[in-house]
Design an enzyme around this catalytic site. Structure first.
Site, PDB file in Angstrom:
ATOM      1  N   GLU A 118       0.847  -1.184   0.000  1.00  0.00           N
ATOM      2  CA  GLU A 118       0.000   0.000   0.000  1.00  0.00           C
ATOM      3  C   GLU A 118       0.879   1.229   0.000  1.00  0.00           C
ATOM      4  O   GLU A 118       1.891   1.289   0.702  1.00  0.00           O
ATOM      5  CB  GLU A 118      -0.906   0.005   1.236  1.00  0.00           C
ATOM      6  CG  GLU A 118      -2.134  -0.822   1.011  1.00  0.00           C
ATOM      7  CD  GLU A 118      -2.923  -1.091   2.271  1.00  0.00           C
ATOM      8  OE1 GLU A 118      -2.513  -0.622   3.354  1.00  0.00           O
ATOM      9  OE2 GLU A 118      -3.951  -1.766   2.177  1.00  0.00           O
ATOM     10  N   CYS A 131       4.248   8.291   0.587  1.00  0.00           N
ATOM     11  CA  CYS A 131       4.727   7.479   1.697  1.00  0.00           C
ATOM     12  C   CYS A 131       4.999   6.074   1.162  1.00  0.00           C
ATOM     13  O   CYS A 131       4.084   5.411   0.679  1.00  0.00           O
ATOM     14  CB  CYS A 131       3.649   7.466   2.780  1.00  0.00           C
ATOM     15  SG  CYS A 131       4.062   6.415   4.169  1.00  0.00           S
ATOM     16  N   CYS A 138       7.055  -6.093   9.149  1.00  0.00           N
ATOM     17  CA  CYS A 138       8.197  -5.543   9.887  1.00  0.00           C
ATOM     18  C   CYS A 138       8.532  -6.519  11.007  1.00  0.00           C
ATOM     19  O   CYS A 138       7.621  -7.089  11.624  1.00  0.00           O
ATOM     20  CB  CYS A 138       7.841  -4.174  10.476  1.00  0.00           C
ATOM     21  SG  CYS A 138       9.217  -3.366  11.306  1.00  0.00           S
ATOM     22  N   CYS A 142       6.647  -3.088  17.272  1.00  0.00           N
ATOM     23  CA  CYS A 142       6.291  -1.976  18.159  1.00  0.00           C
ATOM     24  C   CYS A 142       4.819  -2.186  18.537  1.00  0.00           C
ATOM     25  O   CYS A 142       3.999  -2.515  17.684  1.00  0.00           O
ATOM     26  CB  CYS A 142       6.466  -0.637  17.447  1.00  0.00           C
ATOM     27  SG  CYS A 142       8.178  -0.355  16.962  1.00  0.00           S
ATOM     28  N   CYS A 145       1.839  -0.379  16.678  1.00  0.00           N
ATOM     29  CA  CYS A 145       1.871  -0.337  15.208  1.00  0.00           C
ATOM     30  C   CYS A 145       1.272  -1.602  14.613  1.00  0.00           C
ATOM     31  O   CYS A 145       1.657  -2.713  14.971  1.00  0.00           O
ATOM     32  CB  CYS A 145       3.312  -0.169  14.736  1.00  0.00           C
ATOM     33  SG  CYS A 145       3.475  -0.270  12.944  1.00  0.00           S
ATOM     34  N   GLY A 204       7.570  -1.326   7.351  1.00  0.00           N
ATOM     35  CA  GLY A 204       8.939  -1.799   7.471  1.00  0.00           C
ATOM     36  C   GLY A 204       9.916  -0.824   8.083  1.00  0.00           C
ATOM     37  O   GLY A 204       9.650   0.378   8.202  1.00  0.00           O
ATOM     38  N   GLU A 205      11.055  -1.361   8.493  1.00  0.00           N
ATOM     39  CA  GLU A 205      12.127  -0.557   9.076  1.00  0.00           C
ATOM     40  C   GLU A 205      13.201  -0.365   7.989  1.00  0.00           C
ATOM     41  O   GLU A 205      13.939  -1.298   7.666  1.00  0.00           O
ATOM     42  CB  GLU A 205      12.697  -1.294  10.302  1.00  0.00           C
ATOM     43  CG  GLU A 205      13.977  -0.708  10.872  1.00  0.00           C
ATOM     44  CD  GLU A 205      13.945   0.803  11.094  1.00  0.00           C
ATOM     45  OE1 GLU A 205      13.072   1.289  11.828  1.00  0.00           O
ATOM     46  OE2 GLU A 205      14.815   1.497  10.513  1.00  0.00           O
ATOM     47  N   SER A 236      12.564   7.364   7.936  1.00  0.00           N
ATOM     48  CA  SER A 236      12.100   7.284   9.324  1.00  0.00           C
ATOM     49  C   SER A 236      12.568   5.965   9.927  1.00  0.00           C
ATOM     50  O   SER A 236      12.393   4.904   9.333  1.00  0.00           O
ATOM     51  CB  SER A 236      10.574   7.357   9.339  1.00  0.00           C
ATOM     52  OG  SER A 236      10.092   7.157  10.648  1.00  0.00           O
ATOM     53  N   SER A 258      11.636   7.731  15.325  1.00  0.00           N
ATOM     54  CA  SER A 258      10.386   7.417  16.022  1.00  0.00           C
ATOM     55  C   SER A 258      10.718   7.258  17.501  1.00  0.00           C
ATOM     56  O   SER A 258      11.083   6.177  17.951  1.00  0.00           O
ATOM     57  CB  SER A 258       9.799   6.126  15.465  1.00  0.00           C
ATOM     58  OG  SER A 258       9.440   6.329  14.122  1.00  0.00           O
ATOM     59  N   LEU A 259      10.601   8.344  18.254  1.00  0.00           N
ATOM     60  CA  LEU A 259      11.065   8.323  19.648  1.00  0.00           C
ATOM     61  C   LEU A 259       9.974   7.796  20.587  1.00  0.00           C
ATOM     62  O   LEU A 259      10.174   6.817  21.295  1.00  0.00           O
ATOM     63  CB  LEU A 259      11.509   9.738  20.058  1.00  0.00           C
ATOM     64  CG  LEU A 259      12.289   9.820  21.352  1.00  0.00           C
ATOM     65  CD1 LEU A 259      13.604   9.064  21.269  1.00  0.00           C
ATOM     66  CD2 LEU A 259      12.557  11.272  21.739  1.00  0.00           C
ATOM     67  N   HIS A 260       8.861   8.482  20.635  1.00  0.00           N
ATOM     68  CA  HIS A 260       7.634   8.030  21.328  1.00  0.00           C
ATOM     69  C   HIS A 260       7.702   7.911  22.853  1.00  0.00           C
ATOM     70  O   HIS A 260       6.665   7.718  23.495  1.00  0.00           O
ATOM     71  CB  HIS A 260       7.130   6.687  20.785  1.00  0.00           C
ATOM     72  CG  HIS A 260       6.990   6.647  19.300  1.00  0.00           C
ATOM     73  ND1 HIS A 260       6.421   7.672  18.574  1.00  0.00           N
ATOM     74  CD2 HIS A 260       7.341   5.707  18.385  1.00  0.00           C
ATOM     75  CE1 HIS A 260       6.434   7.356  17.280  1.00  0.00           C
ATOM     76  NE2 HIS A 260       6.983   6.174  17.137  1.00  0.00           N
ATOM     77  N   ASN A 335      -3.255   6.436  15.675  1.00  0.00           N
ATOM     78  CA  ASN A 335      -4.318   5.938  14.787  1.00  0.00           C
ATOM     79  C   ASN A 335      -4.705   4.540  15.210  1.00  0.00           C
ATOM     80  O   ASN A 335      -3.872   3.628  15.143  1.00  0.00           O
ATOM     81  CB  ASN A 335      -3.812   5.898  13.344  1.00  0.00           C
ATOM     82  CG  ASN A 335      -3.759   7.284  12.748  1.00  0.00           C
ATOM     83  OD1 ASN A 335      -4.722   8.033  12.809  1.00  0.00           O
ATOM     84  ND2 ASN A 335      -2.606   7.631  12.200  1.00  0.00           N
ATOM     85  N   CYS A 378      -0.801   6.799   9.333  1.00  0.00           N
ATOM     86  CA  CYS A 378       0.321   6.018   9.868  1.00  0.00           C
ATOM     87  C   CYS A 378      -0.173   4.846  10.693  1.00  0.00           C
ATOM     88  O   CYS A 378      -1.062   5.005  11.515  1.00  0.00           O
ATOM     89  CB  CYS A 378       1.149   6.854  10.829  1.00  0.00           C
ATOM     90  SG  CYS A 378       1.939   8.232  10.116  1.00  0.00           S
TER      91      CYS A 378
HETATM   92  N1  SAH Z   1       9.711   1.623  10.809  1.00  0.00           N
HETATM   93  C1  SAH Z   1       9.928   3.001  10.672  1.00  0.00           C
HETATM   94  C2  SAH Z   1       9.116   3.647   9.573  1.00  0.00           C
HETATM   95  C3  SAH Z   1       7.704   3.187   9.393  1.00  0.00           C
HETATM   96  S1  SAH Z   1       6.576   3.600  10.661  1.00  0.00           S
HETATM   97  C4  SAH Z   1       9.697   3.712  11.995  1.00  0.00           C
HETATM   98  O1  SAH Z   1       9.217   3.085  12.927  1.00  0.00           O
HETATM   99  O2  SAH Z   1      10.049   4.877  12.082  1.00  0.00           O
HETATM  100  C5  SAH Z   1       6.235   5.307  10.327  1.00  0.00           C
HETATM  101  C6  SAH Z   1       5.761   6.111  11.537  1.00  0.00           C
HETATM  102  O3  SAH Z   1       4.426   5.764  11.883  1.00  0.00           O
HETATM  103  C7  SAH Z   1       6.611   5.867  12.762  1.00  0.00           C
HETATM  104  O4  SAH Z   1       6.916   7.068  13.434  1.00  0.00           O
HETATM  105  C8  SAH Z   1       5.698   5.019  13.590  1.00  0.00           C
HETATM  106  O5  SAH Z   1       6.065   5.079  14.929  1.00  0.00           O
HETATM  107  C9  SAH Z   1       4.350   5.619  13.296  1.00  0.00           C
HETATM  108  N2  SAH Z   1       3.204   4.779  13.662  1.00  0.00           N
HETATM  109  C10 SAH Z   1       3.141   3.432  13.620  1.00  0.00           C
HETATM  110  N3  SAH Z   1       1.928   3.006  14.040  1.00  0.00           N
HETATM  111  C11 SAH Z   1       1.208   4.110  14.339  1.00  0.00           C
HETATM  112  C12 SAH Z   1      -0.137   4.326  14.803  1.00  0.00           C
HETATM  113  N4  SAH Z   1      -0.960   3.319  15.010  1.00  0.00           N
HETATM  114  N5  SAH Z   1      -0.542   5.609  14.973  1.00  0.00           N
HETATM  115  C13 SAH Z   1       0.292   6.634  14.726  1.00  0.00           C
HETATM  116  N6  SAH Z   1       1.554   6.501  14.280  1.00  0.00           N
HETATM  117  C14 SAH Z   1       2.014   5.251  14.089  1.00  0.00           C
HETATM  118 FE1  SF4 Z   2       8.162  -1.584  12.356  1.00  0.00          FE
HETATM  119 FE2  SF4 Z   2       8.145   1.117  12.414  1.00  0.00          FE
HETATM  120 FE3  SF4 Z   2       5.894  -0.322  12.921  1.00  0.00          FE
HETATM  121 FE4  SF4 Z   2       7.897  -0.316  14.698  1.00  0.00          FE
HETATM  122  S1  SF4 Z   2       6.661   1.462  14.060  1.00  0.00           S
HETATM  123  S2  SF4 Z   2       6.731  -2.128  13.985  1.00  0.00           S
HETATM  124  S3  SF4 Z   2       9.689  -0.255  13.355  1.00  0.00           S
HETATM  125  S4  SF4 Z   2       6.998  -0.242  10.988  1.00  0.00           S
END
Ligand code: SAH
Ligand code: SF4
Length: 397
Positions: A118, A131, A138, A142, A145, A204-205, A236, A258-260, A335, A378
């Site tokens: 997608e 995007c 992945c 996380c 995600c 993916g990462e 990212s 992606s600090l969080h 989301n 996202c």
């Molecule tokens: N794997 C990489 C890039 C893909 S994720 C990474 O983690 O950075 C892209 C972004 O979407 C990241 O910042 C991730 O933390 C965020 N993301 C993932 N799931 C999400 C969700 N359910 N709601 C909001 N942001 C999310």
């Molecule tokens: Fe993978 Fe990024 Fe999702 Fe973490 S946030 S599971 S690294 S795609």
């Protein structure tokens, strides 16, 4: 460098030249015994027609002789991913489901279908952002995600990564060699194309597929072809510290982290990779990132999870942690997806968090979720496709 040869592919499928790097194209031409002295010139011609003009038919390559066009067409195709679905959100965001032709890894896994990816296109007044994904699924799990819950994981080839941009440009009629995008959408900035920016924020990462991502970025930024600026490409990462500095040196794109969370114990539960590369290591890699400056800030993404990471104390700690790093902070409303164990913070909580960050001197835009109605935001990628599949399976039974 991976030449695009797939000894396991059925012999009736001609490999596509679309998405290949110059070196991969040269290897493809060598394999059909083109004389070495011709290869560079032929690659140059193909490059121009494929990436600058966007052609999908060898016969449109008017400066290539008819005999050569026939030879090329006998061995190769200019096929692109199949567009399985296109959804357009009420806010103009488009989401495509692309089906890639199968690659060696798919054949070896006994599948005759390629990856389904997608891809989301977000038009804004001064830019159009695509995007893209770097992997199917992945490995990093996380907990907030949806992508991390998918079982099937494999790296995308550099060709598959580039093909996402090519397919989007096809859909938008957007090539440097064409006078204007054919979509009706023309961003206002001088010389700005419909796809002017790329973010590696799909599935993916990217830093776990380092070589293919770098090779794909090389194709996307080549000035004789797709011509994207490196400063308009953002990679990212969830924090693969050793590869961060390497990326800055090798390709010099923009970086998003992606600090969080601001404490290791919490970040370990949200982003399990933190056990391997704790916050201090990731921030040190950011301090060492070549080319970061006030004009080229590193983006820190922070997903707002209700009651988990959204207190004023954490906002203050975030500001303290980022001291000395040229940073932007991007607050992302969580989301939701089916089965997720988190909720999005309340709007007032997000505002309070954002005010603290803003008062400390950081731009702190709250990322407006785009395309929520078509599950294109996202962390939502793949959700509805899986749902549709499940529904189709029920109907089949
Ligand atoms: N794997 C990489 C890039 C893909 S994720 C990474 O983690 O950075 C892209 C972004 O979407 C990241 O910042 C991730 O933390 C965020 N993301 C993932 N799931 C999400 C969700 N359910 N709601 C909001 N942001 C999310
Ligand atoms: Fe993978 Fe990024 Fe999702 Fe973490 S946030 S599971 S690294 S795609």
């Amino acid at each position: 460098m991976t030449p695009n040869f797939d000894a396991t592919a059925p012999s009736n499928i001609k490999p596509s030249l679309v998405g290949l790097s110059r070196a991969q194209m040269a290897a493809a031409l060598r394999a059909i015994d083109l004389p070495e002295r011709e290869i560079k010139m032929r690659v140059g011609q193909l490059w121009h027609w494929i990436y600058f003009q966007g052609v999908s038919d060898f016969d449109r390559m008017t400066n290539v002789s008819k005999t050569m066009r026939n030879t090329l067409a006998d061995h190769f195709s200019l096929s692109r991913p199949e567009v399985v679905t296109e959804q357009v959100s009420s806010d103009g965001t488009r989401k495509w489901l692309f089906r890639m032709p199968p690659v060696a890894q798919d054949h070896l896994a006994g599948k005759n279908m390629g990856a389904e990816i997608e891809c989301v296109y977000i038009p804004e007044s001064d830019r159009g952002t695509l995007c893209v994904s770097s992997q199917v699924g992945c490995t990093l799990t996380c907990t907030f995600c949806h992508t991390g819950t998918q079982k099937l994981v494999r790296n995308l080839t550099s060709q598959e990564i580039v093909q996402q941009l090519v397919a989007a440009r096809d859909q938008l009629g957007d090539y440097p060699g064409l006078s204007a995008p054919a979509t009706g959408f023309v961003p206002s900035g001088e010389g700005v194309r419909a796809v002017s920016n790329i973010v590696f924020m799909g599935m993916g990462e990217p830093l776990y597929n380092y070589d293919n991502v770098c090779e794909a970025i090389g194709v996307m930024t080549d000035g004789d072809g797709l011509s994207l600026s490196k400063r308009r490409i953002t990679v990212s990462t969830s924090g693969v510290a050793p590869e961060i500095v390497r990326l800055g040196g090798d390709v010099g794109t923009m970086l998003a982290i992606s600090l969080h969370a601001v404490r290791d114990d919490l970040r370990e539960t949200l982003v399990p990779l933190n056990k391997k590369y704790p916050i201090a290591d990731v921030l040190q890699a950011c301090r060492d990132y070549p080319g970061a400056s006030n004009a080229r800030r590193i983006t820190f993404e922070y997903v707002m999870l209700k009651g988990v990471n959204d207190s004023p104390k954490e906002a203050l700690e975030l500001v303290r942690l980022l001291k000395g790093i040229p940073a932007k902070i991007n607050l992302i409303p969580f989301n939701p997806w089916p089965g997720a164990k988190y909720e999005c913070s309340d709007w007032e909580t997000i505002e309070r968090f954002s005010d603290i960050v803003f008062n400390a001197g950081y731009a702190s835009p709250v990322r407006t979720p785009r395309g929520r109605d078509i599950l294109a935001a996202c962390g939502q990628l793949k959700s509805d496709t899986e749902k549709l599949r499940a529904r189709a399976r029920l109907i089949d039974q």
